[in-house]
Every structure is written in C-alpha cells, then in structure tokens.
Design a protein around this motif. Structure first.
Motif, PDB file in Angstrom:
ATOM      1  N   UNK A   1      47.081  38.696  32.910  1.00 45.78           N
ATOM      2  CA  UNK A   1      45.784  38.399  33.512  1.00 45.78           C
ATOM      3  C   UNK A   1      45.997  37.621  34.801  1.00 45.78           C
ATOM      4  N   UNK A   2      45.099  37.857  35.768  1.00 44.69           N
ATOM      5  CA  UNK A   2      45.283  37.275  37.088  1.00 44.69           C
ATOM      6  C   UNK A   2      44.204  36.252  37.412  1.00 44.69           C
ATOM      7  N   UNK A   3      44.609  35.188  38.076  1.00 46.63           N
ATOM      8  CA  UNK A   3      43.634  34.214  38.576  1.00 46.63           C
ATOM      9  C   UNK A   3      43.073  34.765  39.896  1.00 46.63           C
ATOM     10  N   UNK A   4      41.752  34.754  40.061  1.00 44.50           N
ATOM     11  CA  UNK A   4      41.182  35.304  41.294  1.00 44.50           C
ATOM     12  C   UNK A   4      41.697  34.568  42.532  1.00 44.50           C
ATOM     13  N   UNK A   5      41.855  35.290  43.627  1.00 48.06           N
ATOM     14  CA  UNK A   5      42.354  34.674  44.869  1.00 48.06           C
ATOM     15  C   UNK A   5      41.255  33.839  45.507  1.00 48.06           C
TER      16      UNK A   5
END
Ligand SMILES: [Zn+2]
Length: 312
Positions: free
Chosen positions: A308-312
């Motif tokens: 899962x990615x943290x939003x930029x």
C-alpha cells in the motif's frame, strides 16, 4: 497464584463493527513460563474465544489478558546464540524476502531508507542492503537485535514496536513481515508506520490468511482423529486477517493503491527426498495459485502479501 483477569474487546479492531460472532477458541497453556514469569503462567487453563466481524471479516479475540506487558513477557524468549545465527544464515524465507524486494522494484520505489519492523536476526535487511537499499531494523528481542546489528553492520533498534518513536525519520519503504498478526489492535500501529513513510512511500505487510489457515486446520482435524485445530493458542496470533480486512485496514490509515496477493511459502531446509518433494509442492502451489484469478480467497493462499502506498 490467580491471574490479573481479562479486558473485553467489544468492537472490531479493523472497521469498528460490533456484529462479532464466535468462531473458534484458543487455549492458554503458559506453564513453560512458571519460573521466568509466574504472573503469565497463572493464565494457564483459560480459554479465549475468537470472534469474526460480520462487516469486514476480520477475526480477533473476545477478551485480552489485563496483565500489563502480557505480550512482552510472552515474546521474552531466551534464544540461544546458535539458533539466532542459524536464523540469519538459513535461506528458508528468501523466496518471501526476494518477492518483497521485487514487488518494490516493480512499483518503481526510489531505493532510499527502508525500515524492517520485527527485523529478527537481520537476514532481510542484509538482502535489502545487497539490493541497493539503506535498511535499518526494529527488533524487540535485545539479544537478537544486537546480533542482527553486529552481523549486518546496519542499525537495528532494540525496542518494542509499540514504544518506538517513528516520527524522527522517514522512509521510502517500511516492511512488517510476520509481525502484524501478533499486535493487538493493529491499526494505531499501521497509522504510525504510515506517518513514518515519505509521501509516495510504500508499506509491505506479510501475514497468515485467517480463512485459509482455518480451512487447513479443519482439514487436518478431519484427517487425524483427535487433532485439535490450533489457530491462536496462547494468543500468539491475535489478528486473523482476511484479504478484505487487510484492504480495509490499509484504507482506514489512508494508504492507497493497495494490492493483496498470495505470499510465497517458507521453504525449510531439505535434507532428503521427502522434504525436497514437499518444498517443490509448496513452491508449485504458490506459483500455480498466483495465476488463478481470485486465488487470494482460496485455501491456496495460506499467507497474504499486501502493498500500500502513502499518497504523495
Ligand atoms: Zn470489522
């Protein structure tokens, strides 16, 4: 000696739901600690039910021991130095480790600082370093942490994940391999891990699949008379994630682009034909399972791997 009692768990740790239904029970047999931690051993003979959330499918204990530091004592094992060294040198988890590093590569993550939570003997951070990352670790067991640090030359902080102050530094990737199933009420931890990520950074979680492990234990019980399914005895695994519960957990702490796939199996050292055949079967089931649509929801998916990615 009487034990310190229990505290009820009334809402789902993942989604907050209250529709929880009893599924299976766990026995506490902690006599092995009676000299080292008698207050822990006092829970021997108790039973804890696990309940499944009707909303998100997550399964968790109905109550937790009220003894402060129960889980710290539970994991206060005095590993022998030889065993720790063997854990570093053995390659039985390498397919898992290399799959995680390849998954980060595929997502074009810039190879900066990587934090491995639950670094154990340090083999993963060692492999990550070889692959071009700047890794460090957190490891609860002080002896294991100091071995990992000395062996790899990399920083390994001997602290409990609950206490660690992650806010000082940020990372482009943070990994929790075989960790999240052990931490009661896992979302506050996931949220703090998210805070320690750089914008655009990635979290990787590997956990057992709750539904598939349950199916496996039921099958075993059918095949072997007298076998009692063991899913959570001694509360070693407190969180039983379904794929949906894992996705919900990531969403609730603000991660995006979440994917859940079948995690590779451990491949124990194979010294004879039988164990080599068994590893071949595990590997084939994994590779075959990856190709089947929806296989993450089948009994083939004994373990889950989520990105899962943290939003930029
Ligand atoms: Zn839920």
């Amino acid at each position: 000696m009487t034990h310190a009692g229990f505290a009820d768990v009334v809402t789902c740790w993942v989604c907050g739901g209250r529709e929880l239904r009893r599924e299976y029970d766990a026995l506490l047999d902690l006599n092995v600690y009676r000299d080292q931690h008698p207050e822990l051993a006092a829970y021997t003979g108790e039973t804890v039910w696990f309940r499944k959330c009707g909303t998100c499918g997550f399964t968790q204990p109905e109550r937790l021991p009220a003894l402060p530091g129960f889980f710290d004592r539970l994991y206060d094992q005095l590993w022998s130095p030889d065993w720790v060294q063997q854990e570093f040198e053995s390659d039985y988890k390498d397919l898992i480790f290399t799959t995680i590093l390849a998954g980060l590569d595929r997502r074009s993550v810039v190879k900066g600082r990587l934090l491995d939570i639950g670094a154990h003997a340090g083999r993963f951070i060692h492999l990550a370093h070889g692959a071009g990352w700047m890794p460090e670790g957190i490891e609860l067991n002080p002896r294991t942490a100091s071995y990992a640090s000395a062996r790899t030359g990399l920083p390994v902080h001997p602290v409990n994940v609950e206490q660690v102050q992650l806010s000082g530094r940020t990372y482009s990737a943070i990994t929790l391999i075989d960790v999240l199933e052990h931490v009661p009420d896992p979302l506050p931890l996931l949220a703090r891990v998210g805070d320690a990520l750089q914008p655009g950074g990635w979290i990787v979680v590997k956990v057992p699949s709750g539904p598939a492990q349950r199916q496996k234990e039921r099958t075993r019980a059918r095949l072997h008379r007298g076998y009692r399914p063991r899913l959570a005895d001694n509360l070693v695994h407190v969180n039983h994630f379904s794929p949906a519960a894992l996705v919900t957990s990531f969403e609730r702490v603000g991660l995006r682009a979440t994917t859940v796939e079948i995690a590779p199996p451990e491949l124990p050292p194979a010294h004879n034909f039988g164990s080599r055949a068994s590893n071949l079967l595990r590997r084939s089931l994994y590779l075959g399972g990856r190709l089947l649509p929806g296989s993450v929801h089948t009994p083939l998916a004994l373990n889950l791997l989520a990105f899962g990615q943290k939003p930029s």
